[in-house]
Write a protein that holds these residues in place. Sequence first.
Motif, short mmCIF file in Angstrom:
data_model
loop_
_atom_site.label_atom_id
_atom_site.label_comp_id
_atom_site.label_asym_id
_atom_site.label_seq_id
_atom_site.Cartn_x
_atom_site.Cartn_y
_atom_site.Cartn_z
N LYS A 1 -9.36 8.37 -3.90
CA LYS A 1 -8.49 9.01 -2.90
C LYS A 1 -9.30 9.80 -1.89
O LYS A 1 -10.49 10.04 -2.08
N ASP B 1 -3.78 8.71 -0.31
CA ASP B 1 -4.32 7.35 -0.29
C ASP B 1 -4.53 6.95 1.16
O ASP B 1 -3.62 6.44 1.81
N THR C 1 2.57 8.14 -8.59
CA THR C 1 1.09 8.19 -8.50
C THR C 1 0.64 9.62 -8.81
O THR C 1 1.46 10.54 -8.84
N GLN D 1 0.83 -1.21 0.00
CA GLN D 1 0.00 0.00 0.00
C GLN D 1 0.86 1.26 0.00
O GLN D 1 1.99 1.26 0.48
#
Length: 544
Positions: free
Chosen positions: A246, A231, A182, A130
């Motif tokens: 998100k 996140d 990201t 994650q």
Amino acid sequence: MTIFIGGAWPYANGSLHLGHIAALLPGDIIARYYRLKGEDVLYVSGSDCNGTPIGIRARHEGTSIEEVANRYHHEFLECFHALGFSYDEYTRTDHSHHHEEVQNIFTTLYQRGWLYEKEVEQTYCEHDHQFLPDRFVEGVCPVCGSRARGDQCDQCSTVLDPTDLMDKTCKLCGHEPVLRTTKHLYFSLSKLQEPLQQLLMDNGTGWRDNALQLTSRYLKEGLHDRPVTRDLENGVQVPIQGFQDKKIYVWIEAVSGYLSASKKWAREHQREWKDFWQEATTSYYVHGKDNIPFHSIIWPAILIGIGEGNLPDYIVSNEYLTLEKRKISTSGNWAVWVKELLNDYHPDSIRYFLTINAPEKRDADFSWREFIYSHNSELLGALGNLAQRTLKFYGKEFGHNLTLSIIPNVVKDKIEETFYSVGQSIEEGNTRQGIEIAFEFIRWSNKRFDELKPWNVLKEDREEGRKILEEFLYLLCNLRNLIQPFLPFTSSKLADQLGMSGQSVWAPVSLPIEISIEATTPLFNRIDLDQIETERKQLKEKAQ
């Protein structure tokens, strides 16, 4: 005149300790004072139930985020109520009303061009599969070299990004995270450099020195654009196409609670929320030193971005409270927990100590010795003694009912001057100075009692003795109003003992006044000095 007071939102991931209360108490004093003056006050706060810390606690306990948030929110409510905090609205950030308002603010910022998309490298744990929230990343601060979290260094107050940290580790598993690409939305803070500098110049006189210095430092270094999405597992969902997976970053979302709480209160009380968000409103933000940049830069930037005019007039930012000369540590259990303290001590003893020793300009220390001595000497010895000896003496000699109509000018002038000085201090956010002036007045009154010797005068001239005692009854009537912002429970008890009906006001009591002495029980009881060692011992045992 409208007054808005925002108290910082405690994280609902652990119990409140004395450091939290020391930072928040000025807000209640300011709110109570302005209500006594007859001003239109809105005082809001709530529990911060979003973001990472609660998730960490829930994982650790093997329970749900909701269960943790509920438990601490209810505990906070009980503690604030027991301490006499007079919030008009105390809410929580996981309620739908807050989520909707934050999404409205976020959408407005996006539509007005203050948010933009950016591809970034973010810390990712390959072991836990994650992206890591900021507080899940720990390491060494690049500015001062102290241990720090990924969002902020508590040692030097630098706002950080996890990628800034050296020697990074994942808080969940201890492995070193990697960087992965990201997409996130960023807030154009750099474009707001000029209006924020103007705010500092215009309103800086009402900001504490630590807020002025820290904000000046950030502005001098130049503001950088900051990510506003993350996140995260719990929080407010991003309402923008392509980012719905998100959450809105907690540092932009939590401060928005001031507006969401105001709107909730206004809706439930058939009021206009805008009344408290206009330029003419005087606004106070009350919090600890670690929250300064969020109130002096981030929140004003959001307000400017969405076109709201009520920017912070006063930033009441306390330094830290230490405990027996050591930094409070929740993980090491080196703390005095408010819930436990309230079981054993008078709420006004706690309010008094944390106000008279407030860390306004530098760190202050809570020691059991000072706490118990201040209760016995100031509350019991000065205030309690003045009330009891006056009420008992008058009741014994002249009965319990009277009308006060004539008081010496020297007393009237002293009272008027004290109301003015204490009021000025509170309005400037200097609540410590305010309570110091109030207790100087109490000491002056006690000294005058000793000098006038009513017990001697009575033997030779009963009428003159009665006049002297009436003067002190009048002083007590005024003290009831004067101490109300600081010591609300004692103020209420004093009003009962004097048989005073009607609301307190921030002004010398008008004459004539009817008094009916209802009781002469002590306002405070003495705390045995042996308690100092008992408490110290318990503190050390719990911390081991």
